[in-house]
Design a protein around this motif. Structure first.
Motif, PDB file in Angstrom:
ATOM      1  N   MET A   1      22.222  24.691  43.837  1.00  0.00           N
ATOM      2  CA  MET A   1      22.695  25.153  42.554  1.00  0.00           C
ATOM      3  C   MET A   1      22.986  26.664  42.572  1.00  0.00           C
ATOM      4  O   MET A   1      24.000  27.095  42.073  1.00  0.00           O
ATOM      5  N   LEU A   2      22.084  27.453  43.166  1.00  0.00           N
ATOM      6  CA  LEU A   2      22.311  28.890  43.281  1.00  0.00           C
ATOM      7  C   LEU A   2      23.580  29.164  44.085  1.00  0.00           C
ATOM      8  O   LEU A   2      24.406  29.995  43.702  1.00  0.00           O
ATOM      9  N   GLU A   3      23.735  28.431  45.183  1.00  0.00           N
ATOM     10  CA  GLU A   3      24.923  28.614  46.024  1.00  0.00           C
ATOM     11  C   GLU A   3      26.197  28.345  45.236  1.00  0.00           C
ATOM     12  O   GLU A   3      27.173  29.104  45.346  1.00  0.00           O
ATOM     13  N   GLU A   4      26.210  27.322  44.420  1.00  0.00           N
ATOM     14  CA  GLU A   4      27.399  27.002  43.625  1.00  0.00           C
ATOM     15  C   GLU A   4      27.704  28.086  42.598  1.00  0.00           C
ATOM     16  O   GLU A   4      28.861  28.427  42.368  1.00  0.00           O
ATOM     17  N   ARG A   5      26.668  28.643  41.993  1.00  0.00           N
ATOM     18  CA  ARG A   5      26.869  29.724  41.023  1.00  0.00           C
ATOM     19  C   ARG A   5      27.437  30.963  41.701  1.00  0.00           C
ATOM     20  O   ARG A   5      28.293  31.659  41.133  1.00  0.00           O
ATOM     21  N   ILE A   6      26.983  31.245  42.913  1.00  0.00           N
ATOM     22  CA  ILE A   6      27.502  32.389  43.666  1.00  0.00           C
ATOM     23  C   ILE A   6      28.964  32.151  44.019  1.00  0.00           C
ATOM     24  O   ILE A   6      29.812  33.028  43.843  1.00  0.00           O
ATOM     25  N   LYS A   7      29.272  30.961  44.503  1.00  0.00           N
ATOM     26  CA  LYS A   7      30.662  30.638  44.866  1.00  0.00           C
ATOM     27  C   LYS A   7      31.586  30.731  43.656  1.00  0.00           C
ATOM     28  O   LYS A   7      32.710  31.214  43.761  1.00  0.00           O
ATOM     29  N   THR A   8      31.108  30.283  42.514  1.00  0.00           N
ATOM     30  CA  THR A   8      31.910  30.379  41.288  1.00  0.00           C
ATOM     31  C   THR A   8      32.152  31.839  40.926  1.00  0.00           C
ATOM     32  O   THR A   8      33.268  32.217  40.563  1.00  0.00           O
ATOM     33  N   ALA A   9      31.128  32.666  41.040  1.00  0.00           N
ATOM     34  CA  ALA A   9      31.270  34.093  40.735  1.00  0.00           C
ATOM     35  C   ALA A   9      32.227  34.767  41.707  1.00  0.00           C
ATOM     36  O   ALA A   9      33.001  35.657  41.322  1.00  0.00           O
ATOM     37  N   LEU A  10      32.209  34.347  42.962  1.00  0.00           N
ATOM     38  CA  LEU A  10      33.126  34.925  43.947  1.00  0.00           C
ATOM     39  C   LEU A  10      34.581  34.635  43.598  1.00  0.00           C
ATOM     40  O   LEU A  10      35.466  35.426  43.925  1.00  0.00           O
ATOM     41  N   GLU A  11      34.815  33.524  42.934  1.00  0.00           N
ATOM     42  CA  GLU A  11      36.185  33.207  42.508  1.00  0.00           C
ATOM     43  C   GLU A  11      36.715  34.249  41.525  1.00  0.00           C
ATOM     44  O   GLU A  11      37.918  34.465  41.445  1.00  0.00           O
ATOM     45  N   ASP A  12      35.817  34.904  40.803  1.00  0.00           N
ATOM     46  CA  ASP A  12      36.221  35.943  39.858  1.00  0.00           C
ATOM     47  C   ASP A  12      36.666  37.223  40.565  1.00  0.00           C
ATOM     48  O   ASP A  12      37.510  37.952  40.055  1.00  0.00           O
ATOM     49  N   VAL A  13      36.061  37.538  41.717  1.00  0.00           N
ATOM     50  CA  VAL A  13      36.416  38.766  42.428  1.00  0.00           C
ATOM     51  C   VAL A  13      37.514  38.538  43.467  1.00  0.00           C
ATOM     52  O   VAL A  13      38.165  39.487  43.900  1.00  0.00           O
ATOM     53  N   ARG A  14      37.707  37.303  43.848  1.00  0.00           N
ATOM     54  CA  ARG A  14      38.680  36.969  44.898  1.00  0.00           C
ATOM     55  C   ARG A  14      40.100  37.488  44.608  1.00  0.00           C
ATOM     56  O   ARG A  14      40.746  38.035  45.509  1.00  0.00           O
ATOM     57  N   PRO A  15      40.637  37.363  43.385  1.00  0.00           N
ATOM     58  CA  PRO A  15      42.010  37.858  43.144  1.00  0.00           C
ATOM     59  C   PRO A  15      42.191  39.340  43.452  1.00  0.00           C
ATOM     60  O   PRO A  15      43.245  39.747  43.953  1.00  0.00           O
ATOM     61  N   SER A  16      41.185  40.151  43.173  1.00  0.00           N
ATOM     62  CA  SER A  16      41.294  41.588  43.470  1.00  0.00           C
ATOM     63  C   SER A  16      41.391  41.830  44.969  1.00  0.00           C
ATOM     64  O   SER A  16      42.161  42.686  45.422  1.00  0.00           O
ATOM     65  N   LEU A  17      40.612  41.091  45.738  1.00  0.00           N
ATOM     66  CA  LEU A  17      40.651  41.233  47.195  1.00  0.00           C
ATOM     67  C   LEU A  17      41.978  40.718  47.746  1.00  0.00           C
ATOM     68  O   LEU A  17      42.579  41.336  48.624  1.00  0.00           O
ATOM     69  N   GLN A  18      42.435  39.605  47.222  1.00  0.00           N
ATOM     70  CA  GLN A  18      43.686  39.020  47.698  1.00  0.00           C
ATOM     71  C   GLN A  18      44.881  39.904  47.374  1.00  0.00           C
ATOM     72  O   GLN A  18      45.855  39.932  48.119  1.00  0.00           O
ATOM     73  N   ALA A  19      44.797  40.645  46.292  1.00  0.00           N
ATOM     74  CA  ALA A  19      45.880  41.567  45.930  1.00  0.00           C
ATOM     75  C   ALA A  19      46.059  42.647  46.981  1.00  0.00           C
ATOM     76  O   ALA A  19      47.155  43.196  47.144  1.00  0.00           O
TER      77      ALA A  19
END
Length: 74
Positions: free
Chosen positions: A1-19
């Motif tokens: 469950m913790l791992e899934e919450r972390i992965k979900t949060a990473l989706e929020d920062v991913r667009p900035s890195l991909q830019a």
């Protein structure tokens, strides 16, 4: 469950890195809340990658997933 919450949060920062031509991969999370991540693409070789991990990703993850104690790059 913790791992899934972390992965979900990473989706929020991913667009900035991909830019900037990079991305982030979740590697693992320890029992004491240390998250291991791998920066890829342009972020993987960037001299500012440690700052991105600490001041950007770690700060955000600690805010949205309080169980996170630290973020390290692998």
């Amino acid at each position: 469950m913790l791992e899934e919450r972390i992965k979900t949060a990473l989706e929020d920062v991913r667009p900035s890195l991909q830019a900037d031509g990079g991305d982030v991969e979740f590697v693992s999370v320890s029992e004491d809340g240390v998250v291991s991540l791998k920066l890829t693409g342009a972020c993987g070789s960037c001299p500012m990658s440690q700052m991105t991990l600490r001041m950007g990703i770690e700060k955000y993850l600690k805010k949205v997933v309080p169980e996170v104690t630290a973020v390290i790059g692998v």
